[in-house]
Each structure stands twice: as C-alpha cells, then as structure tokens.
Design a protein around this motif. Structure first.
Motif, short mmCIF file in Angstrom:
data_model
loop_
_atom_site.label_atom_id
_atom_site.label_comp_id
_atom_site.label_asym_id
_atom_site.label_seq_id
_atom_site.Cartn_x
_atom_site.Cartn_y
_atom_site.Cartn_z
N MET A 171 0.78 -1.68 0.20
CA MET A 171 0.02 0.10 -0.45
C MET A 171 1.18 0.74 -0.02
O MET A 171 0.37 2.44 -0.54
CB MET A 171 -0.54 -0.32 1.44
N VAL A 172 2.00 1.01 0.77
CA VAL A 172 3.06 2.07 1.04
C VAL A 172 3.92 2.41 0.23
O VAL A 172 5.20 3.43 -0.17
CB VAL A 172 2.88 2.63 1.97
N GLY A 173 4.37 1.15 -0.73
CA GLY A 173 5.65 1.04 -1.29
C GLY A 173 6.56 1.16 -0.59
O GLY A 173 7.52 1.50 -1.50
N ARG A 174 6.63 -0.07 0.58
CA ARG A 174 8.07 -0.15 1.19
C ARG A 174 8.40 -1.44 1.89
O ARG A 174 7.36 -1.80 1.30
CB ARG A 174 7.66 0.89 2.72
N THR A 175 9.32 -1.62 1.25
CA THR A 175 10.38 -3.07 1.37
C THR A 175 9.79 -3.53 3.26
O THR A 175 10.01 -3.04 4.18
CB THR A 175 11.63 -3.59 1.65
N PRO A 176 8.73 -4.78 3.02
CA PRO A 176 8.35 -5.23 4.14
C PRO A 176 8.87 -5.73 5.08
O PRO A 176 9.82 -6.02 5.05
CB PRO A 176 6.32 -5.75 4.04
N GLU A 177 8.22 -5.11 6.38
CA GLU A 177 9.63 -6.47 7.45
C GLU A 177 8.53 -6.99 8.65
O GLU A 177 7.15 -5.90 9.07
CB GLU A 177 10.48 -5.20 8.14
N TYR A 178 8.80 -7.85 9.57
CA TYR A 178 8.62 -8.65 10.61
C TYR A 178 9.03 -8.79 11.63
O TYR A 178 10.44 -9.44 11.52
CB TYR A 178 6.86 -8.90 9.96
N LEU A 179 9.21 -7.83 12.48
CA LEU A 179 10.23 -8.02 14.03
C LEU A 179 11.70 -7.64 13.46
O LEU A 179 12.34 -8.99 13.64
CB LEU A 179 9.93 -9.94 14.35
N GLY A 180 11.96 -7.02 12.60
CA GLY A 180 13.23 -6.78 12.16
C GLY A 180 13.67 -7.77 10.71
O GLY A 180 14.56 -7.33 10.93
N LYS A 181 12.70 -8.46 10.60
CA LYS A 181 13.06 -8.54 9.39
C LYS A 181 12.68 -8.44 8.40
O LYS A 181 11.63 -8.50 8.42
CB LYS A 181 13.07 -10.61 9.85
N LYS A 182 13.05 -8.11 7.16
CA LYS A 182 13.02 -8.32 6.02
C LYS A 182 12.01 -9.12 5.03
O LYS A 182 12.81 -9.80 5.41
CB LYS A 182 14.25 -7.41 5.00
N ILE A 183 10.49 -8.56 5.38
CA ILE A 183 10.31 -10.07 3.76
C ILE A 183 10.62 -9.36 2.63
O ILE A 183 9.77 -8.73 1.91
CB ILE A 183 8.86 -9.65 4.34
N THR A 184 10.99 -10.32 1.98
CA THR A 184 11.56 -10.49 0.97
C THR A 184 10.76 -11.28 -0.05
O THR A 184 9.45 -12.34 0.46
CB THR A 184 13.32 -10.79 0.03
N ALA A 185 11.28 -11.57 -1.71
CA ALA A 185 10.36 -12.57 -2.40
C ALA A 185 10.70 -14.07 -1.88
O ALA A 185 9.31 -14.77 -2.50
CB ALA A 185 11.48 -12.37 -3.76
N ARG A 186 12.02 -14.38 -1.46
CA ARG A 186 12.13 -16.24 -0.72
C ARG A 186 10.50 -15.63 -0.13
O ARG A 186 9.91 -17.16 0.43
CB ARG A 186 13.25 -15.80 -0.53
N GLU A 187 10.84 -14.83 1.33
CA GLU A 187 9.94 -15.16 1.81
C GLU A 187 8.97 -15.58 1.38
O GLU A 187 7.73 -15.89 1.82
CB GLU A 187 10.20 -14.34 3.33
#
Lengths: 553, 210
Positions: A393-409
């Motif tokens: 929604m905001v065009g930002r790389t998401p993260e959860y608990l300090g971990k980046k949510i990348t394509a692999r996740e």
C-alpha cells in the motif's frame, strides 16, 4: 438464572481462567525453550537417543527430524492396529483393516484425530493407550516444536541454527505436556470421567433388561486429547459421551484445556522475541476471531432455525441435556478454532448456519487460537502476509519483527496459504464427482449433504478432526484420500514454516525507523484480522454458498 | 558413530528410539499410573459411577437406559415391539437405543424431512402417554442426544411425567414430585451447563419407594 446469563458467565469464567494462566504458563514455556540446562532424566534420554543436546540444527535438519519422527510414528501406529488381535488388552477385537489403519495412523500422527471408525467396536485398550494416546502427546509436541523454531528464526539473526528438534520434543513432553496431563487428568476423574482397565461389563437394569457398560483408561486420554488439541474420542460420541464429559464443570475444564496452550504460546512468543506487545497483538487477533465465531455459533444455535429444529422447539437434536445450546456452541467454536476436533454435540445436527460457522472457523486455517504450535505459526505466517499487504500500500519493503520480507519469504508464505485450500477444494471436488463417494452422504438431497463432504475435507486438511458425522467415511476411498490429505495438510505447511524460519534467521535485523509499520498496535491487529478473513473468505465463499449458506439463508 | 542429523538414516534411528521411549513412558507408564491414582483417589468415578439396588449394579448414573416393555406384538422383521413402560420415567429418544457399546447421535440435519417426521411423531406419542397438550412437550423429549446415552432429561420433561407415574404406582403426586426434586441437579456452580433430572437414579429411587 436464565440460559443467557448462565451462558455469559460460563464464557466469562473461561476467559478469567485463561487470563490467570497466561503469564505463568507463557513464561514457563519460554524458559523451557530457552534454558540451556537439562534435567537428569533429559540427559539420560538424549544419551539413549544418541543426540547431542547442544548441537543446534539448520532448518533442513530440523525438518528432516520432524519428518523422520512422524514417519516412524505412522508406521508403528499402523502396525499396532494391524496386529491388535495378537496383543494383550485387545478386548477380543479383530485386527484393523488396512485402509482404516492407515487413515487412523495418518490422522493421529498429523494431530488431526479424524475417526472414521467407532472406537468401542474397533480399538482395544492397548491400541488406544499405547498407540493413539502416545501420538496425542508427541504430535502435539511436534507442532509446538515447529512453532518455537519459527519464533527462534525471528528472534535470532545471522545464524543457520533453529534449535534441536529432539531437545524441543523431549522438553515439551517431559516439562509441559506430561505434568499438565497428570494434573488435568485427575481433575477430570474428580468430575466423573472414568479411568480403569476393565472391558465392557454386563449389568441387569431395574426393568430386567441387560446393558453393557464400557470401561477404559479414558481420563488419561481425554486430558491429552484436549490439551494437545488432538480431539480423538475414546468413545464414538467423543466428548458428548457422559464417561468422557459428565457435566457442566468437566465441559468447562475440557474447553479450558483446549485453549490453554495455544493462548499461552503467544506470551512465549512475545518473551522470546523480546517484545511482549507482539505477543499481545497476536493474541488480540486470535481472541477477536474466537469471540466473533463463538458469538455467531451461539446465536445461530439459540435461534433454532431449520424445519425439524423448529418443530422440536429448540436445537437439541444431537445435544446433551446437561450442556444445552450455550455450552455446546462454546465447545464447538473452541474445538473448530483450535484444530482439536473433539465434539460435545453432533455438528451435523446443528442449525445450518451454526454448523456453517463451525465449518468456516476451520477454514480460517486454525488460527483462532489454533492448534498447539500450529495456531501460532499459522498466524505468524499470516502476519507476514499482512505486513506485505501493508507494504504494498505504501510502496515500502515490508518487515516483521526486524526481518525483511523479501521475495523468498513471500514465496514460502504464498505456498503455505495455497496448500490447505488446494487440498480442501480439490478433495471435495474429487469426492463429489464420484458416485461411490457421494453414496456416503447421509443427509441426501439437500445442500446439507454437500456440506458433509466439504466439512470432511476441510477438517482433514486443516488437521481438525471433527466431522459432520452423517458421512459414512469408513470406505477405502475416504480412508485413503482423507489420510493423504491429513498428512499433506500437516507436513507441507510445517516444512514451509521451517524454511521460512531458516530464511529469517539468516538475516541481519533492520533497525526500526519512522517508516516501520508497528506490528503491536490495534491498527495491525485490525489489519491481520482483515487479512485472515479476506484470504480465507475469498477462497471459500463459493463452496460455502453451495453448502451451509444455501441451506441456511 | 555417525553424527545424527548428517544423514537421513541417523535421524530415522533417533526417531525410532524416541518413539519407543515415548511409547513406554506415555503409552504404558502414564496410563497405568493414572489408573492407579484414579482408583485410589476417586474409585467410584473411575469405575463408571455405578448405581446399585440392594448391592447389585443396575446401571451407571452417567449412562441412560430404556424403560420399555414388550407389547407382545412383532414387527415386520419378527422383532418384539417395545413400548414405553408407563411405570417408569422415560428417557430421551436415542439414536442407538441406549446401547452403551455403540454411542452415537442420529446425525440428522436441521432440515432433514425424516427428522421432522420423527419429531412430530414423538411429540404426538409423548403427549398421548402423558395426557398433555402437544405444545407442552419440551424439546429434549422429541430429540435424540449427541451420545445416544444421555442419562438426563430436562426438569420440564420430568414435570409432565409426574402425574402418570403417581397414577401408575399409586403414589401421591407430592411423593413423586419429591423424588424428582431429589434427582434434579442445578447448573454446576450455578451457571455451568443446564439443570437436569437424572432418569437412572430417579427410577432407582422409584423402585425403592414401592
């Protein structure tokens, strides 16, 4: 006192008991999984097993251990049933036939406890307590271990190591499940649940008729059936059977046991990621969903809709006098929201929308609050999806608990979310297209019949185990197909969760900035509730319209 | 020795040993210890809360029974046709005829036409047996329970049976009423579950009364 105020007080007491257990048990579980000290019994166990308790495993080795342990359990349980007649305490019952033995072994190893057999007529005491009850413990411990491995993945950084499965398994059994089962089991006997090793014994009633009264080590199995969110009844009627669940008090104790560990694990999660608020947020989502589904199920049952139900005056078909609508609906909602599958009333006879609520509750993916372990990891996967959606929604790389949510996740999350619905929808479609499989339907000629089949596949794929019991599922087709669905529904998501854990464990945490979405606030709780409902709602809406909605609206 | 974890075989060996250990501890020691403890601490409960008359077991107060008599007629298959015995309080309908070795519910859906027919038929039969208006017959009298073994009926269902029992047994309505009250249990702790009348113990008390 009116039914309504009694019913509300009952829910209130349940919530109070869970709230009282939340901090102590959640904290205790965190210590169990983070302590680096072993007890003497544990050290002996590790020596016997031949494992180095200090050797942490990578996600792949952890997953292989889970699969090896479950495969061995599957084979042993299959053999035990196939050889029952040669073993002691079989009560004279014959060997279980192959497709049923496979289905039951898969079902109990997968923490589902779908039962396409009538226990009184199929399983002797030995299979029950040396086979089925053992899996009630260890399959629960497997689920909890995998959840803890995922939590460690978020809590740790720049490591390949997620902990040691054998240590997690051993500690879960010895330090958590066994002590709780001993206490809970004796409480159940105190309320009237039976616990003996007798076979059926015949009595003559006061009218001169004869009746055979069954025996069995019921309480010891009943307690772990609920505590481990397993659900397989010692008797066919499950927790509707007065020997399994004799009164309103035992009923509340059983519901409490069902919810206890899934609820408290959110505290454990918060403590292990060193931010208790994260645990509260996850608990908030679980509680919101559970409360909504409980209210809906109760409302529909009290309404008593349906032609036959109206004629009877209340939705009492399939319900016990001592429970009535409120205690039955509360049990139904708690058992379908936790992948337990124990029942204290016949879901098939619930009002169309009441039964539909139970069905939809399972379709959420068992996260409200979900099975022991599986509820936590299931909701954490959905939390990753929620931050991803917010990130889009905001065009930002998401993260959860300090971990980046990348394509692999995200690939792992997407596969996780697709796995269960694929099994449900494909399975139900295959069954409905086969005349032989359709013949198993009991309530024929109405959308209710389709709901029986849909319920079976939903229950199996989500590892719930409850049923619209009219379906005659003890056929080779259903035994084999549902058995495979249960195994895939359990272990495919587990492997994906462990892969996700390995993936986030490797990362260096990213610092919190003003652009980070806070995942402990009400906004995120609302977002996650929305994601759960939208993802599952959109997936299942079409089939729900063909079943309970067509019947109930 | 190969390090467990390096090869799939290593894990299988550990798994096998772990399952054997779990079976001994959880599958043998645990249920036996629990049985021992239950037998010492709560002997009556652990053995099924049996009900006795003059020392003889006549049932369990948790497992319902049928109170019927042979009508002397045979059905199409040659089985004896049973009818409610008016001298006893009647239990709820049961999908398994109170066969305690085969607990089960009817599994009828809420709109099942056969269930509708059964409910209407039961309502008429109960109303006739008790000599009451069909509208007075409570829901539990016309529906089968979840276990098929429900030992309880609602106080409302017990109430409409009192007059018949008093008449059949030559007891006063008050006497029967007192027995019903003695076998009525309120909600546990005042709010858990539903108020119930235990048919098994009520009929036992009735047998002892005359």
């Amino acid at each position: 006192m009116s039914d309504t105020s009694a019913g509300l007080l009952q829910v209130g007491l349940l919530v109070l008991l869970l709230a009282a257990a939340y901090r102590p048990l959640g904290g205790y579980l965190a210590r169990v999984y983070t302590s680096d000290r072993d007890t003497r019994v544990e050290r002996t166990t590790y020596k016997l097993l031949g494992v180095d308790a200090r050797a942490d495993q990578t996600w792949a080795v952890y997953a292989r251990s889970v699969l090896a342990f479950s495969a061995v359990g599957l084979i042993l349980l299959y053999l035990l049933q196939r050889l029952q007649s040669y073993l002691p305490l079989s009560l004279g019952l014959p060997n279980v036939e192959p497709s049923l033995a496979f289905n039951t072994a898969a079902s109990f190893v997968a923490n589902t406890n779908w039962q396409s057999y009538s226990p009184e007529a199929t399983m002797g005491h030995l299979v029950q307590f040396a086979g089925l009850a053992v899996q009630n413990f260890v399959s629960a411990a497997v689920g909890m271990s995998v959840a803890i491995a995922l939590v460690r993945g978020f809590a740790r950084s720049r490591t390949e190591r997620l902990g040691n499965f054998w240590v997690d398994l051993t500690r879960t059994v010895l330090r958590v499940l066994l002590p709780l089962a001993i206490v809970g089991g004796l409480v159940l006997v105190a309320t009237g649940v039976v616990q003996n090793l007798s076979g059926p014994h015949e009595i003559t009633t006061i009218t001169g008729q004869t009746q055979s009264i069954p025996g069995g080590p019921v309480a010891s199995q009943e307690v772990i059936k609920e505590l481990g969110t397993n659900g397989g009844g010692f008797y066919n009627a499950n927790s509707a059977h007065p020997f399994e669940n004799p009164n309103g008090l035992s009923n509340l104790v059983e519901i409490f046991l069902i919810l206890l560990i899934p609820v408290c694990l959110t505290r454990t999660f918060g403590l292990m990621v060193k931010d208790k608020r994260q645990g509260y947020a996850i608990l908030g989502v679980m509680t919101t969903l559970w409360a909504a589904f409980t209210a809906a199920a109760t409302g529909f049952e009290v309404s008593g809709a349906g032609t036959a139900t109206r004629a009877a005056g209340a939705a009492m078909e399939g319900k016990e006098t001592r429970f009535g609508e409120w205690a039955s609906a509360l049990f139904a909602s708690s058992t379908t929201g936790t992948s337990t599958g124990a029942v204290n009333s016949a879901h098939d006879s619930f009002t169309a929308l009441g039964g539909g609520t139970a069905l939809f509750h399972m379709m959420l993916g068992e996260v409200s609050p979900g099975g022991v372990g599986s509820g936590l990891y299931g909701l954490l996967v959905l939390a990753v999806l929620a931050v991803f959606v917010a990130g889009l929604m905001v065009g930002r790389t998401p993260e959860y608990l300090g971990k980046k949510i990348t394509a692999r996740e995200m690939k792992l999350v997407a596969l996780y979310i697709l796995a269960t619905p694929s099994l449900v929808l494909a399975g139900a479609a295959v069954a409905m297209s086969s005349a032989g499989a359709r013949a198993a339907i009991f309530n024929t000629g109405s959308p209710h019949g389709f709901a029986e089949v849909l319920y079976a596949f939903t229950s199996a794929a989500n590892n719930n185990g409850s049923a619209f019991g009219g379906l005659s599922a003890n056929t080779t087709f259903y035994n084999v197909v549902l058995g495979v669905v249960m195994l895939l529904g359990r272990f495919v998501p587990m492997v994906l969760v462990l892969a996700l854990a390995g993936s986030v464990a490797r990362q260096q945490p990213v610092p919190v900035t003003s652009g980070t979405l806070p995942t402990h606030k009400a906004l995120f709780v609302g977002l996650l509730v929305g994601v759960v409902l939208i993802v599952t709602g959109l997936t299942y809406f079409p089939v729900l319209t063909l079943g309970p909605l067509a019947e109930g609206l | 020795m190969m390090t467990p974890g390096r090869s799939p075989f290593g894990q299988v060996g550990v798994a096998l040993r772990a399952m054997i250990a779990a079976t001994i501890l959880l599958g043998v020691l645990y249920p036996l210890a629990m049985t021992g403890a239950a037998q010492v601490l709560f002997r009556g409960n652990a053995n099924g809360s049996m009900v006795r008359v003059a020392g003889h077991e006549v049932g369990s107060d948790l497992i319902g029974q049928t109170y019927t008599r042979d009508t002397g007629q045979k059905d199409a298959e040659g089985n004896a046709m049973m009818a409610p015995d008016p001298r006893w309080f009647q239990s709820r309908p049961s999908a398994v005829d109170y066969d305690a070795m085969g607990s089960a519910a009817s599994q009828y859906g809420p709109n099942n036409p056969e269930l509708l027919k059964l409910v209407e038929q039961r309502r008429a039969e109960v109303a006739k047996l008790e000599g009451v208006d069909p509208a007075q017959v409570p829901p539990d009298a016309v529906t089968a329970s979840g276990s098929g073994l429900d030992p309880h009926i609602s106080p409302a269902y017990a109430a409409i049976q009192v007059r018949r029992i008093a008449r059949e047994r030559g007891l006063s309505v008050d006497e029967v009423q007192r027995l019903v009250e003695r076998n009525t249990t309120g909600r546990t702790l005042g709010f858990l579950g539903q108020p119930t009348v235990n048919v098994v113990t009520l009929n036992r008390d009735l047998a002892e009364a005359n």
